[in-house]
Scaffold this motif. Structure first.
Motif, PDB file in Angstrom:
ATOM      1  N   ARG B  30       0.846  -1.190   0.000  1.00  0.00           N
ATOM      2  CA  ARG B  30       0.000   0.000   0.000  1.00  0.00           C
ATOM      3  C   ARG B  30       0.883   1.242   0.000  1.00  0.00           C
ATOM      4  O   ARG B  30       2.039   1.201   0.403  1.00  0.00           O
ATOM      5  CB  ARG B  30      -0.874   0.027   1.249  1.00  0.00           C
ATOM      6  CG  ARG B  30      -0.039   0.038   2.544  1.00  0.00           C
ATOM      7  CD  ARG B  30      -0.888   0.434   3.731  1.00  0.00           C
ATOM      8  NE  ARG B  30      -0.187   0.129   4.974  1.00  0.00           N
ATOM      9  CZ  ARG B  30      -0.654   0.418   6.189  1.00  0.00           C
ATOM     10  NH1 ARG B  30      -1.827   1.002   6.307  1.00  0.00           N
ATOM     11  NH2 ARG B  30       0.026   0.120   7.272  1.00  0.00           N
ATOM     12  N   ASP B  31       0.297   2.335  -0.437  1.00  0.00           N
ATOM     13  CA  ASP B  31       0.909   3.642  -0.251  1.00  0.00           C
ATOM     14  C   ASP B  31       0.524   4.148   1.139  1.00  0.00           C
ATOM     15  O   ASP B  31      -0.493   3.744   1.706  1.00  0.00           O
ATOM     16  CB  ASP B  31       0.357   4.642  -1.286  1.00  0.00           C
ATOM     17  CG  ASP B  31       0.721   4.268  -2.703  1.00  0.00           C
ATOM     18  OD1 ASP B  31       1.865   3.840  -2.941  1.00  0.00           O
ATOM     19  OD2 ASP B  31      -0.148   4.419  -3.591  1.00  0.00           O
ATOM     20  N   TYR B  32       1.336   5.055   1.656  1.00  0.00           N
ATOM     21  CA  TYR B  32       0.971   5.779   2.855  1.00  0.00           C
ATOM     22  C   TYR B  32       0.622   7.204   2.460  1.00  0.00           C
ATOM     23  O   TYR B  32       1.455   7.896   1.876  1.00  0.00           O
ATOM     24  CB  TYR B  32       2.137   5.848   3.830  1.00  0.00           C
ATOM     25  CG  TYR B  32       2.348   4.603   4.645  1.00  0.00           C
ATOM     26  CD1 TYR B  32       1.851   4.514   5.937  1.00  0.00           C
ATOM     27  CD2 TYR B  32       3.058   3.531   4.138  1.00  0.00           C
ATOM     28  CE1 TYR B  32       2.064   3.385   6.707  1.00  0.00           C
ATOM     29  CE2 TYR B  32       3.278   2.402   4.904  1.00  0.00           C
ATOM     30  CZ  TYR B  32       2.779   2.334   6.184  1.00  0.00           C
ATOM     31  OH  TYR B  32       2.989   1.210   6.940  1.00  0.00           O
ATOM     32  N   SER B  33      -0.573   7.653   2.800  1.00  0.00           N
ATOM     33  CA  SER B  33      -0.968   9.035   2.552  1.00  0.00           C
ATOM     34  C   SER B  33      -0.308   9.935   3.596  1.00  0.00           C
ATOM     35  O   SER B  33       0.187   9.433   4.611  1.00  0.00           O
ATOM     36  CB  SER B  33      -2.489   9.148   2.657  1.00  0.00           C
ATOM     37  OG  SER B  33      -2.859   8.995   4.014  1.00  0.00           O
ATOM     38  N   PRO B  34      -0.308  11.250   3.366  1.00  0.00           N
ATOM     39  CA  PRO B  34       0.275  12.155   4.361  1.00  0.00           C
ATOM     40  C   PRO B  34      -0.301  11.949   5.764  1.00  0.00           C
ATOM     41  O   PRO B  34       0.437  11.976   6.747  1.00  0.00           O
ATOM     42  CB  PRO B  34      -0.081  13.540   3.808  1.00  0.00           C
ATOM     43  CG  PRO B  34      -0.118  13.348   2.329  1.00  0.00           C
ATOM     44  CD  PRO B  34      -0.716  11.976   2.140  1.00  0.00           C
ATOM     45  N   MET B  37       1.142   8.858   7.165  1.00  0.00           N
ATOM     46  CA  MET B  37       2.554   9.096   7.496  1.00  0.00           C
ATOM     47  C   MET B  37       2.682   9.828   8.826  1.00  0.00           C
ATOM     48  O   MET B  37       3.606   9.564   9.594  1.00  0.00           O
ATOM     49  CB  MET B  37       3.222   9.914   6.399  1.00  0.00           C
ATOM     50  CG  MET B  37       3.514   9.136   5.140  1.00  0.00           C
ATOM     51  SD  MET B  37       4.662   7.761   5.373  1.00  0.00           S
ATOM     52  CE  MET B  37       6.222   8.652   5.375  1.00  0.00           C
ATOM     53  N   ARG B  40       2.186   7.286  11.404  1.00  0.00           N
ATOM     54  CA  ARG B  40       3.353   6.408  11.401  1.00  0.00           C
ATOM     55  C   ARG B  40       4.540   7.063  12.100  1.00  0.00           C
ATOM     56  O   ARG B  40       5.212   6.434  12.918  1.00  0.00           O
ATOM     57  CB  ARG B  40       3.687   6.087   9.941  1.00  0.00           C
ATOM     58  CG  ARG B  40       4.961   5.331   9.737  1.00  0.00           C
ATOM     59  CD  ARG B  40       5.063   4.898   8.274  1.00  0.00           C
ATOM     60  NE  ARG B  40       6.358   5.248   7.710  1.00  0.00           N
ATOM     61  CZ  ARG B  40       6.746   4.965   6.470  1.00  0.00           C
ATOM     62  NH1 ARG B  40       5.919   4.345   5.644  1.00  0.00           N
ATOM     63  NH2 ARG B  40       7.926   5.294   6.040  1.00  0.00           N
ATOM     64  N   GLU B  41       4.767   8.339  11.812  1.00  0.00           N
ATOM     65  CA  GLU B  41       5.903   9.016  12.429  1.00  0.00           C
ATOM     66  C   GLU B  41       5.724   9.163  13.934  1.00  0.00           C
ATOM     67  O   GLU B  41       6.694   9.078  14.691  1.00  0.00           O
ATOM     68  CB  GLU B  41       6.146  10.373  11.746  1.00  0.00           C
ATOM     69  CG  GLU B  41       6.687  10.157  10.344  1.00  0.00           C
ATOM     70  CD  GLU B  41       7.170  11.436   9.655  1.00  0.00           C
ATOM     71  OE1 GLU B  41       6.927  12.539  10.181  1.00  0.00           O
ATOM     72  OE2 GLU B  41       7.783  11.315   8.583  1.00  0.00           O
ATOM     73  N   THR B 377      -0.812  17.331   8.869  1.00  0.00           N
ATOM     74  CA  THR B 377       0.173  16.698   7.993  1.00  0.00           C
ATOM     75  C   THR B 377       1.273  17.665   7.583  1.00  0.00           C
ATOM     76  O   THR B 377       2.255  17.255   6.990  1.00  0.00           O
ATOM     77  CB  THR B 377      -0.499  16.137   6.724  1.00  0.00           C
ATOM     78  OG1 THR B 377      -1.136  17.219   6.040  1.00  0.00           O
ATOM     79  CG2 THR B 377      -1.529  15.080   7.074  1.00  0.00           C
TER      80      THR B 377
END
Lengths: 441, 441
Positions: B30-34, B37, B40-41, B377
Motif C-alpha cells: 500500500r501507499d501511505y498518505s500524508p 505518514m 506512522r511518524e 500533515t
C-alpha cells in the motif's frame, strides 16, 4: 505431509555447520554502521527540516511497483531496472526513482495538488563507484509540487530549497545549473536537427560536463548520424552559460527566437531568474545551455546542483564510471507524467527536485574523518554502575527508575562487572553521568 | 548504434498516450498518505525514543541480500521469500526479516557485542490480510542485544522495552507471553517425541493460540505421525500457563525435570520472571507453555506480546488468514545464528525483539478515525497572504525572510490569489498565523 517432512529435514540440514557462505552485501550495496547512521541522520534532519519549513507533507510508496508502471518512463536507462522473479502473480520491478511512483500515486488518488517530500531508497543496476558515493541501492530525497499554478513560482521555490539545504550542510561553494527543455527543443529545431533525433542528441549534449565538445560532436555525427553543420551550430549555443544577461542576449538572437519553443523557454528562464533574485539565490544560479538531463519525462525547467571543488576534471573517456558524480541534486518540471497514468490522460503539472544524498554522506563522512570529529552513536545519559559485587538487583532497580522517568540509562549485563570495565565503557560511549551504587561500610 | 536508435524509438512509442496501465500498488502492499505518514511518524517516535532510552545504536542493511545468506534460516517459511530475477550477476532475495541480516552484519564485521535497533521494511509472499494489518511489505522495528553476558539480564530488558512501548502507545491491556525453547525440547523429550520430530511438533503447538487443542492433537497424530500417547502427554503440559508459581510447580515435576534441558529452561524462566518483577513488568508477563514461535533459529527464551481485546476468537479453521494477527511484538534468544555466518563458526549470543508496527498503525488509525481526531500533515506556522493584486513579489520577499529565519512559511503559487482561497487553505491546513500584505490606501 511427506513434503512437510522433507522440508523439515532439509531445514535441519541447513542448520548444520556446513561450508560457510560468502560474507558480503550484494554488489553495489553497503551496510551502514552506527557511526554512518549518526551522520546520515544528521543530514536527513537538515533536509527534512527544510522540506517542512516549506510546508511539505510526506508520503511513502512500496519498494516495488508493477513492472508496467515503470515501462516507457526512463528511456535508455530502463535497462538498469531490477526485476523480481516471476514467482506466480504479478510482474514486479524495484523502483528506479521516486518520481514515477509519485506520479502513479497522484493519478491513482486523483489528486489535483500536493506538495510532498519522500525519502526512500531506489535501485539501479548501474556500474557502482562506491568510493565516489555511487551505489546500486541509494537514497533519494525528493521534494515535488504538483498542481496548476502560475509560471515559475514553484520552480523557483525548488531552487531555493536546494540552496538552503546545501548552504545549511556547509559543504563549500556550489552552483545550481538551470536550463529549460523548451530552449533545448528550440535550439535543436533552429539548428536543423530532425525531430526524431531530439532526444538522442539531447543525451549527447548532457555529456558536456564530463567530456570535451569535440567528443560530443563526434558522437552526434558518427554515432547518431547528425549533419556536421547542425552539430557545429549546436556547439555554438550549448557552450554558453551565464545569467539574466545571457537570457536577454538570446532573446535578441533572431535565429533562435524564430522557434516558438525557444522564445517561450527563454521568457520562462527570465522569470525564473527574477524570482531567484527575490529569494536571494541568484548568485548561485547559472543558466547553462549544455544541461540536458537524461530522463524522458522533463518538459520545462531542469536543474542540477554541483559542488565546486568536487567537479571532475573533464576527460575524453566515455567511461560510465564518471557520470554525475559531481552532481548533488537535480530535478525539473514534468507536466506530462501524471497524465500518462491518469484516466483520460488528465494532466497534473509537476516540478520537483531530488537531493543526491549518498554523495553528501560520502563528503560528510570524509569531512568527519579529516577533522577527527567524534560522532556519538548512542544518547545514553547515565551509566548505572557498581564497584561492589552482588549489586545486580540494585542496579536493575535504579535503571528501571531512570527509564520510567524518561532518562536514557544503561547497565552492564554482567552480574558482577569490574568497575574498570564500567568506567571504560562510559568513556568510550561518551556517557556524561555515572551513577555508582555501593553499600556504606 | 542501431540498438540505441531502436531503444530510442521504443522509448518514444512508450510515451504515446497508449492504453492506460492498471493503476494499483502490487498485491499486499500500500501507499501511505500524508495522514497515515503523520500517524506512522508518531508511532516511530515512541519506539525510537524507547530504544534510545535503553542505549541502542542503529544500523542499516540493504533491502536485498545474497540468496544464499537467507537459505536454511526460516524453515517452512522459506517459500515466502521474494527472489530477484537473474539479470546476470549475483542471485538476490529481498530480506525476510531484519534478524538474519543483523547476524550476517555481526559476523561479517567480527563484532563481539552490540546493542542496536533497526527499523526497515521486510518482504514476505504471504497471503495478505490488509484490513487486519497483514501486508507483503511491512515494517519491522527490531531491537537486539548481541554479546556474551550473564543469563537473562538482556532477555529481561527486551521484555521491559516491549512493555514500555505498548504502555506508551496507550493501546489498552496487553500480555507478554514467554516460553523457553529448552523447556519445549525437554517437554517433547519426556513425552517421547522422536528428536527428528521436535521442530514439526513445535510448529503444531504454535497454532494453539488460534485453534483448539483437539485440532492440534489431530494434526500431530494424523499429519505428523506422532504416537497418540505422546500427543496426550504434550497436551497436558502445553495447555498450562501462569507465572512464577507454575515454574515452581514444574520444577517439582519429577517426570519433566528428568530432562536436563527442561530443568535448565525452567531455571532460566525463574530468573527471567524475577528480573521482570524488579523491572515492574511481571504482572504483564505470562509463562505460556504453548508459545513455540515458528522460526528455526531460536535457542532460548521466546516471547510474543498480544493486545487484549484484539485476540482472535479461536476457530477450528486452519486458514492461514488468521495467523498472528493478535500479536504485536515477538522475539527471543538465538545464540547460534551468528555462528552460521562466522568464520570458524564463532558464536555470538543474541537476544532481541521485533515490534509488529503495521498492526499498531492499523489500530492507531482506527482509533484516530473513531475519535474524529484531526491529524496535522504539515507544520507550517505562517501563511503569507495578500488581499490585493500584484503583491507576488512582496509575498515572495516576506516568505524568504521567514524561511531564512527558520520559520515554516508558505505562499499561494498563484500570482494573484483570491483572499478567500488563502483563508480556506490556512484553515484546512490548520496554519496558526496569517501574514497579510497590503498597501496603505
Amino acid at each position: 505431509e511427506e513434503v512437510a517432512k522433507l522440508l523439515d529435514l532439509k531445514a535441519q540440514l541447513g542448520d548444520e555447520p556446513t561450508p560457510k557462505t560468502v560474507l558480503k552485501t550484494p554488489k553495489g550495496t553497503r551496510d551502514y554502521s552506527p557511526k554512518q547512521m549518526a551522520i546520515r541522520e544528521g543530514v536527513f534532519k537538515v533536509i527534512v527540516d527544510c522540506f517542512k519549513r516549506h510546508g511539505a507533507e510526506t508520503i511513502d510508496t512500496p519498494v516495488f511497483e508493477l513492472k508496467e508502471t515503470l515501462t516507457g518512463k526512463y528511456g535508455e536507462d530502463s535497462k538498469l531496472i531490477y526485476d523480481l522473479q516471476d514467482q506466480g502473480g504479478e510482474l514486479l520491478s524495484l523502483r528506479y526513482d521516486l518520481t514515477v511512483p509519485f506520479a502513479r500515486y497522484v493519478a491513482m488518488n486523483k489528486i489535483a495538488k500536493i506538495k510532498r517530500y519522500h525519502i526512500a531508497k531506489v535501485y539501479r543496476r548501474d556500474n557502482p563507484a562506491m568510493t565516489r558515493g555511487r551505489y546500486r541501492e541509494f537514497y533519494q530525497c525528493d521534494f515535488d509540487i504538483a498542481g496548476q499554478y502560475d509560471p515559475m513560482i514553484p520552480d523557483a521555490e525548488c531552487i531555493k530549497i536546494v540552496y538552503e539545504i546545501l548552504d545549511n550542510l556547509k559543504l563549500g561553494n556550489f552552483v545550481i545549473k538551470v536550463n529549460h527543455r523548451l530552449i533545448l527543443d528550440g535550439l535543436f529545431e533552429v539548428c536543423g536537427v530532425p525531430k526524431d533525433k531530439f532526444r538522442t542528441v539531447c543525451s549527447s549534449v548532457d555529456k558536456l560536463d564530463k567530456t570535451f565538445w569535440e567528443d560530443v560532436r563526434g558522437e552526434m555525427i558518427d554515432d547518431k548520424g547528425l549533419d556536421p553543420i547542425s552539430a557545429d551550430k549546436i556547439g555554438e549555443y550549448v557552450q554558453l552559460n551565464g545569467s539574466s544577461e545571457l537570457v536577454e542576449k538570446l532573446l535578441k538572437d533572431e535565429q533562435l527566437v524564430q522557434s516558438k519553443a525557444a522564445k517561450e523557454g527563454l521568457e520562462g528562464m527570465k522569470l525564473l531568474i527574477q524570482y531567484c533574485d527575490i529569494f536571494g539565490v541568484k548568485d548561485r544560479v547559472r543558466f547553462d545551455m549544455s544541461l540536458a538531463r537524461g530522463l524522458d519525462y522533463y518538459t520545462g525547467v531542469i536543474y542540477e546542483a554541483v559542488l565546486e571543488g568536487a567537479e571532475l576534471v573533464k576527460s575524453n573517456s566515455k567511461s560510465k564510471e564518471q557520470i554525475g558524480v559531481g552532481s548533488v541534486a537535480g530535478g525539473g518540471r514534468y507536466d506530462g507524467l501524471v497524465g500518462m497514468f491518469a484516466a483520460k490522460g488528465k494532466k497534473v503539472p509537476c516540478v520537483g527536485v531530488s537531493i543526491g544524498i549518498e554523495r553528501l554522506f560520502s563528503i560528510m563522512e570524509a569531512k568527519m574523518e579529516r577533522g577527527n570529529q567524534e560522532v556519538r552513536t548512542v544518547e545514553t545519559e547515565v551509566l548505572v554502575a557498581s564497584a561492589q559485587p552482588n549489586m545486580l538487583e540494585e542496579r536493575l532497580r535504579l535503571c528501571k527508575e531512570l527509564w520510567d522517568a524518561g532518562i536514557k540509562a544503561e547497565i552492564s549485563y554482567k552480574a558482577n562487572p569490574k568497575m574498570l570495565d564500567q568506567y571504560q565503557y562510559a568513556e568510550k560511549a561518551v556517557i556524561p553521568f555515572l551513577a555508582v551504587i555501593g553499600e556504606q561500610s
